[in-house]
Write a protein that holds these residues in place. Structure first.
Motif, short mmCIF file in Angstrom:
data_model
loop_
_atom_site.label_atom_id
_atom_site.label_comp_id
_atom_site.label_asym_id
_atom_site.label_seq_id
_atom_site.Cartn_x
_atom_site.Cartn_y
_atom_site.Cartn_z
N ASP A 99 0.82 -1.22 0.00
CA ASP A 99 0.00 0.00 0.00
C ASP A 99 0.84 1.26 0.00
O ASP A 99 0.54 2.23 -0.72
N GLU A 100 1.92 1.27 0.79
CA GLU A 100 2.72 2.49 0.93
C GLU A 100 3.54 2.80 -0.32
O GLU A 100 4.08 3.90 -0.46
N LEU A 101 3.63 1.85 -1.24
CA LEU A 101 4.43 2.04 -2.45
C LEU A 101 3.57 2.14 -3.72
O LEU A 101 4.08 2.43 -4.80
N LYS A 102 2.28 1.92 -3.57
CA LYS A 102 1.41 1.70 -4.73
C LYS A 102 1.24 2.93 -5.60
O LYS A 102 1.43 2.86 -6.83
N ASP A 103 0.87 4.08 -5.04
CA ASP A 103 0.56 5.26 -5.85
C ASP A 103 1.75 5.69 -6.69
O ASP A 103 1.63 5.98 -7.88
N GLU A 104 2.91 5.73 -6.08
CA GLU A 104 4.11 6.21 -6.77
C GLU A 104 4.50 5.27 -7.91
O GLU A 104 4.78 5.72 -9.02
N ILE A 105 4.50 3.97 -7.64
CA ILE A 105 4.96 3.03 -8.65
C ILE A 105 3.97 2.95 -9.81
O ILE A 105 4.36 2.78 -10.97
N LEU A 106 2.68 3.11 -9.54
CA LEU A 106 1.69 3.09 -10.62
C LEU A 106 1.74 4.37 -11.44
O LEU A 106 1.47 4.34 -12.65
#
Length: 279
Positions: A99-106
């Protein structure tokens, strides 16, 4: 044979870029639209995930091929016996992502996929007529709404001296997909094999965007565009104590896209995954 470094903003960028792809299988872009600050943040945060996080909680799904691949199950390059010295995480928009990495990587996934479509248009624009007529549909359309494009976050750990003899961070291989888009890693090591068999360093200054041809584009172009062997060599000296983070985006068409008389995307991918021992 020389990989061309092309200014994305220049008027002749499409032509020079495709010429480099044709002659070497690789092209390098500068002044491109992928934000370096985003890449640096991803490198930093995913390094922390691999070294201090809980990657085993996201262990890969053999059916879906998403999630975390530990070093003991990482790839063995076609024609090699030793596993590569690496661990990695497979990102799909529909897959499992911390969850903590999802927005940036997408954000990175979608921005780079948009650029990829433009680069495929460049390839088609400068494909000879006798080659382009065999494309079953426009190249950029092959990846439209595809669920198959894969973003791999790679961690090559520091070397310990206990590695299996002959093992490399990534043994010589060709990619499976249409194009691979790769921001320069935080450490050097990427090489491409020239036609005479020698190995050449890829211009990998931090901020460069490195693009190479995969087997599917070679298949779709009837061999006109070459999928060339490349590898990541082991560092020596002080560099051997450093991790290397890499972020390749592998462009895969939709399952049903026809590559040639022999293969669709799906049939080609299944054949290669079996060869790699991960399917």
């Amino acid at each position: 044979m020389q990989v061309q470094v092309v200014d994305y903003q220049s008027k002749d960028a499409p032509k020079r870029f495709v010429e480099s792809l044709k002659s070497t299988g690789f092209g390098v872009l500068t002044n491109h639209p992928i934000q370096q600050s985003l890449v640096e943040s991803i490198y930093k945060r995913w390094y922390q995930f691999f070294t201090q996080g809980n990657p085993q909680d996201f262990a890969f799904d053999p059916a879906k091929q998403d999630g975390y691949f530990a070093p003991e199950i990482s790839e063995t390059a076609k024609g090699h016996q030793q596993k590569d010295i690496k661990e990695y995480y497979h990102i799909y928009p529909w897959g499992r992502i911390p969850d903590e990495l999802k927005d940036e990587i997408l954000t990175y996934y979608h921005n780079t996929s948009e650029l990829a479509a433009e680069l495929l248009d460049w390839v088609e624009q400068y494909s000879p007529e006798e080659v382009a007529k065999h494309y079953s549909e426009p190249l950029s359309n092959m990846i439209k709404d595809t669920p198959n494009t894969l973003l791999r976050v790679l961690h090559y750990p520091p070397l310990t001296g206990n590695e299996e003899p002959g093992a490399l961070r990534a043994a010589a291989h060709e990619d499976i997909n249409l194009l691979t888009i790769l921001p320069a890693a935080n450490e050097p090591g990427l090489q491409v094999q020239a036609q005479d068999g020698t190995w050449l360093d890829i211009p990998a200054d931090f901020g460069n965007l490195i693009i190479n041809i995969g087997d599917m584009l070679q298949e779709a172009s009837g061999g006109y565009f070459p999928s060339t062997s490349h590898r990541v060599v082991n560092p020596s000296g002080e560099n051997a104590t450093k991790s290397r983070i890499s972020l390749p985006l592998f462009l895969h068409p939709r399952d049903e896209v026809v590559l040639s008389e022999r293969h669709t995307q799906k049939s080609y991918l299944l054949e290669r995954l079996k060869e790699l021992g991960v399917k």
